[in-house]
Scaffold this active site. Structure first.
Site, PDB file in Angstrom:
ATOM      1  N   CYS A  47      -2.696   2.507  -1.787  1.00 58.14           N
ATOM      2  CA  CYS A  47      -3.724   3.347  -0.936  1.00 58.14           C
ATOM      3  C   CYS A  47      -5.049   2.374  -0.740  1.00 58.14           C
ATOM      4  O   CYS A  47      -5.476   1.972   0.453  1.00 58.14           O
ATOM      5  CB  CYS A  47      -4.123   4.396  -1.435  1.00 58.14           C
ATOM      6  SG  CYS A  47      -5.285   5.507  -0.530  1.00 58.14           S
ATOM      7  N   ASP A 304       4.497   9.101  -4.046  1.00 58.11           N
ATOM      8  CA  ASP A 304       5.341   8.651  -3.034  1.00 58.11           C
ATOM      9  C   ASP A 304       6.739   8.578  -3.731  1.00 58.11           C
ATOM     10  O   ASP A 304       7.754   8.723  -3.118  1.00 58.11           O
ATOM     11  CB  ASP A 304       5.131   6.952  -2.637  1.00 58.11           C
ATOM     12  CG  ASP A 304       4.199   7.084  -1.549  1.00 58.11           C
ATOM     13  OD1 ASP A 304       3.208   8.332  -1.251  1.00 58.11           O
ATOM     14  OD2 ASP A 304       4.039   6.117  -1.027  1.00 58.11           O
ATOM     15  N   HIS A 435     -23.512  23.198  17.338  1.00 57.11           N
ATOM     16  CA  HIS A 435     -23.417  22.861  18.902  1.00 57.11           C
ATOM     17  C   HIS A 435     -24.280  21.811  19.250  1.00 57.11           C
ATOM     18  O   HIS A 435     -25.549  21.611  18.986  1.00 57.11           O
ATOM     19  CB  HIS A 435     -23.505  23.950  19.878  1.00 57.11           C
ATOM     20  CG  HIS A 435     -23.479  23.560  21.385  1.00 57.11           C
ATOM     21  ND1 HIS A 435     -22.261  23.509  21.811  1.00 57.11           N
ATOM     22  CD2 HIS A 435     -24.330  23.174  22.326  1.00 57.11           C
ATOM     23  CE1 HIS A 435     -22.397  22.855  23.143  1.00 57.11           C
ATOM     24  NE2 HIS A 435     -23.745  22.790  23.280  1.00 57.11           N
TER      25      HIS A 435
HETATM   26  C1  FAD Z   1      -0.471   0.953   5.982  1.00 56.04           C
HETATM   27  C2  FAD Z   1      -0.539   2.061   5.263  1.00 56.04           C
HETATM   28  C3  FAD Z   1      -1.588   3.154   5.515  1.00 56.04           C
HETATM   29  C4  FAD Z   1      -1.753   4.292   4.933  1.00 56.04           C
HETATM   30  N1  FAD Z   1      -2.592   5.025   5.302  1.00 56.04           N
HETATM   31  C5  FAD Z   1      -2.666   6.240   4.715  1.00 56.04           C
HETATM   32  C6  FAD Z   1      -3.445   7.063   5.218  1.00 56.04           C
HETATM   33  O1  FAD Z   1      -4.459   6.866   5.796  1.00 56.04           O
HETATM   34  N2  FAD Z   1      -3.630   8.567   4.407  1.00 56.04           N
HETATM   35  C7  FAD Z   1      -2.537   8.485   3.499  1.00 56.04           C
HETATM   36  O2  FAD Z   1      -2.694   9.789   2.910  1.00 56.04           O
HETATM   37  N3  FAD Z   1      -1.718   7.710   3.096  1.00 56.04           N
HETATM   38  C8  FAD Z   1      -1.744   6.656   3.583  1.00 56.04           C
HETATM   39  N4  FAD Z   1      -0.649   5.897   3.273  1.00 56.04           N
HETATM   40  C9  FAD Z   1       0.303   6.149   2.149  1.00 56.04           C
HETATM   41  C10 FAD Z   1      -0.334   6.029   0.854  1.00 56.04           C
HETATM   42  O3  FAD Z   1      -0.935   4.586   0.653  1.00 56.04           O
HETATM   43  C11 FAD Z   1       0.593   6.450  -0.279  1.00 56.04           C
HETATM   44  O4  FAD Z   1       0.990   7.617  -0.087  1.00 56.04           O
HETATM   45  C12 FAD Z   1      -0.154   6.454  -1.673  1.00 56.04           C
HETATM   46  O5  FAD Z   1      -0.632   5.274  -1.990  1.00 56.04           O
HETATM   47  C13 FAD Z   1       0.864   6.868  -2.700  1.00 56.04           C
HETATM   48  O6  FAD Z   1       0.426   6.788  -3.830  1.00 56.04           O
HETATM   49  P1  FAD Z   1       0.967   6.652  -5.251  1.00 56.04           P
HETATM   50  O7  FAD Z   1       0.043   6.976  -6.265  1.00 56.04           O
HETATM   51  O8  FAD Z   1       2.083   7.489  -5.284  1.00 56.04           O
HETATM   52  O9  FAD Z   1       1.562   5.161  -5.358  1.00 56.04           O
HETATM   53  P2  FAD Z   1       0.819   3.978  -5.052  1.00 56.04           P
HETATM   54  O10 FAD Z   1      -0.508   3.824  -4.344  1.00 56.04           O
HETATM   55  O11 FAD Z   1       1.816   2.842  -4.244  1.00 56.04           O
HETATM   56  O12 FAD Z   1       0.359   3.323  -6.241  1.00 56.04           O
HETATM   57  C14 FAD Z   1       1.584   2.856  -7.173  1.00 56.04           C
HETATM   58  C15 FAD Z   1       1.199   1.810  -8.164  1.00 56.04           C
HETATM   59  O13 FAD Z   1       2.128   1.667  -9.323  1.00 56.04           O
HETATM   60  C16 FAD Z   1       2.299   0.211  -9.567  1.00 56.04           C
HETATM   61  N5  FAD Z   1       3.430   0.135 -10.146  1.00 56.04           N
HETATM   62  C17 FAD Z   1       4.651   0.263  -9.805  1.00 56.04           C
HETATM   63  N6  FAD Z   1       5.715   0.078 -10.727  1.00 56.04           N
HETATM   64  C18 FAD Z   1       5.234  -0.331 -11.842  1.00 56.04           C
HETATM   65  C19 FAD Z   1       5.497  -0.588 -13.258  1.00 56.04           C
HETATM   66  N7  FAD Z   1       6.555  -0.722 -13.405  1.00 56.04           N
HETATM   67  N8  FAD Z   1       4.438  -0.833 -14.019  1.00 56.04           N
HETATM   68  C20 FAD Z   1       3.134  -0.783 -13.761  1.00 56.04           C
HETATM   69  N9  FAD Z   1       2.765  -0.564 -12.453  1.00 56.04           N
HETATM   70  C21 FAD Z   1       3.598  -0.065 -11.761  1.00 56.04           C
HETATM   71  C22 FAD Z   1       1.929  -0.395  -8.333  1.00 56.04           C
HETATM   72  O14 FAD Z   1       1.605  -1.726  -8.333  1.00 56.04           O
HETATM   73  C23 FAD Z   1       0.891   0.325  -7.557  1.00 56.04           C
HETATM   74  O15 FAD Z   1      -0.233  -0.012  -7.997  1.00 56.04           O
HETATM   75  C24 FAD Z   1      -0.619   4.742   3.851  1.00 56.04           C
HETATM   76  C25 FAD Z   1       0.546   3.657   3.442  1.00 56.04           C
HETATM   77  C26 FAD Z   1       0.333   2.421   4.164  1.00 56.04           C
HETATM   78  C27 FAD Z   1       1.555   1.553   3.700  1.00 56.04           C
END
Ligand code: FAD
Length: 456
Positions: A47, A304, A435
């Protein structure tokens, strides 16, 4: 390793510091759970570092550029040569980097303030109570897995010569070529394609699916298809076979010129090494109940990896999981979580689409109000868009709102509040807005649904 460890035993270990993991960490710290968060890459996850924030920052630069270039003179800007104006990608990336850095620092500060231990490195799960990072083993009573997702690559596997970039690399590039193909059919692919189009690139969207974005209300889907075509983005939907070609690719034998392909394919979960843990999966994602519990007691999955794909859903799941650990049962309600897309104009929705209302057998009322009849939108130079409100017929309870408008992603939150409070059309129509405001269109749409239109 960071942090001042008195022991390696915690009430809660969180793997992953994206909007799911870090929000869970803050909430856990606030309620007094001894908590550690393990991150292998950057605090803030996708994110902050290569998703929501980089894309929004770059889109903002692109929208400004496009507005000045195409509407500047009409708006009264003078003293510059339109032909000399160009988009400096590298400078926009620098601004993006500064924004990201500040936000990452902010999250690090919040974790520290709430006494969450940060552990740097790749987490490997041994069993539900033990997690390994390098040579260290940490013990925990509860585990939250928040390791995020990455785009599939299989659809692009056939391409050996084409330059395929992933989104994390894309937002770090110093410059970009003129002909770019964006692969995928989701909000990310539309945002990236829209941004590149706004800065004057030749953009194609290719996908193996028929829709530009799935699950949209049909009016919104129709709007976005027309809008992208009008902007000059070439759409190649339902293309199954991709092959290399000179200066581009062939998609089902049709040539598409491109110097670069940005991979915005459907996403799949990233799971850590699981050790003894056998998590139940559902349609490729980790299965949870409404409190984000997996099939294993004390192990939660959020964000995710559960298939939700929005930062706000990941954060809400984080607080839901921590609340559950603390004995507070506040279930997730995915139907009241808005979806958002920061195209020009923005698109945001909450609740049911008209098609879902029909599928579920609702008798319903619908009200649609165009932006072209709103004074603030007109003053801002916005001509296209609408607000659509859907309510069940008996009480008029609002079941869905779909907005195509500048700032739709802010405007939708009023609809979310109304729906959380089980508001009805009569309630919405009685709300007094400032407004002029573009958000007056929500009230106007409710008047239309009640068959008492005011400004049309
Ligand atoms: C280009 C783009 C634009 C986006 N724009 C939006 C938006 O405007 N609004 C919105 O709501 N969503 C948006 N998203 C989606 C959003 O980024 C994700 O839904 C969100 O980041 C998911 O959060 P998360 O905490 O599940 O995982 P993530 O943000 O992916 O974080 C997971 C973390 O876990 C870490 N990790 C993984 N495996 C391990 C391990 N074994 N050990 C230690 N660390 C680990 C990774 O390094 C990462 O830092 C966008 C995505 C993209 C690609």
């Amino acid at each position: 390793l960071e942090g001042d460890f008195m022991s390696n035993k915690f009430d809660l270990i969180i793997i992953g510091s994206g909007p799911g993991g870090y929000v869970a960490g803050i909430r856990a710290g606030q309620i007094g759970l001894s908590t550690a968060i393990i991150e292998k890459k950057d605090i803030g996850g996708m994110c902050l570092n290569w998703g929501c924030i980089p894309s929004k920052t770059m889109l903002e630069s692109a929208k400004l550029f496009n507005k000045v270039k195409n509407d500047g003179t009409t708006f009264g800007l003078d003293g510059y040569d339109k032909k000399e104006l160009f988009f400096n990608w590298d400078k926009a990336v620098s601004r993006k980097n500064k924004t990201v850095k500040k936000l990452v620092k902010g999250v690090e500060f919040l974790l520290q303030k709430n006494k969450v231990e940060k552990i740097r490195g790749e987490a490997e799960i041994i069993n539900k109570n033990e997690v390994k990072v390098g040579d260290m083993t940490y013990n925990t009573d509860n585990l939250i897995i928040a390791t995020g997702s990455r785009p599939k690559t299989d659809n692009l596997n056939n391409l050996k010569k084409a330059k395929v970039v992933e989104l994390d690399e894309f937002f770090e590039l110093k410059s970009i070529p003129d002909d770019i193909l964006v692969y995928g059919n989701n909000p990310n692919s539309c945002e990236v394609a829209n941004m590149l189009n706004l800065v004057g690139k030749n953009v194609s969207i290719v996908s193996d699916k028929k829709e530009l974005v799935p699950y949209l209300d049909s009016d919104v889907a129709e709007f976005i298809n027309k809008r992208f075509k009008k902007m000059g983005v070439k759409l190649y939907m339902d293309k199954q076979d991709l092959e290399d070609a000179e200066d581009g690719i062939m998609a089902d034998k049709e040539f598409i010129k491109c110097d670069m392909i940005v991979n915005c394919s459907d996403r799949r979960p990233i799971l850590p090494k699981m050790g003894d843990l056998e998590l139940e999966m559902e349609r490729s994602f980790v299965k949870t109940d409404e409190f984000m519990q997996t099939n294993i007691d004390g192990v939660y999955a959020i964000g995710d990896i559960t298939g939700s794909m929005y930062a706000q859903a990941a954060s809400a799941a984080g607080t839901t999981a921590v609340n559950h650990i603390a004995g507070v049962k506040q279930p997730m309600d995915y139907e009241k979580i808005p979806s958002n897309m920061y195209t020009e104009p923005e698109i945001a929705s909450v609740g049911l689409t008209e098609e879902q209302m029909k599928e579920r057998g609702f008798k319903y009322k619908v009200g649609k109000f165009p932006l072209s009849a709103n004074s603030k939108a007109m003053a801002e130079g916005h001509r296209e868009g609408f607000v659509k409100i859907l309510a069940e017929e008996k009480y008029g309870e609002v079941m869905g709102v779909h907005i195509v408008s500048p700032n739709a992603t802010d405007m939708i939150n009023e609809a979310v509040a109304i729906m959380r409070m089980e508001g009805c059309l009569e309630d919405v129509s009685a709300i007094v807005h400032t407004h002029p405001a573009v958000s007056e269109t929500l009230v106007e749409a409710s008047h239309v649904a009640l068959d008492k239109p005011l400004h049309i």
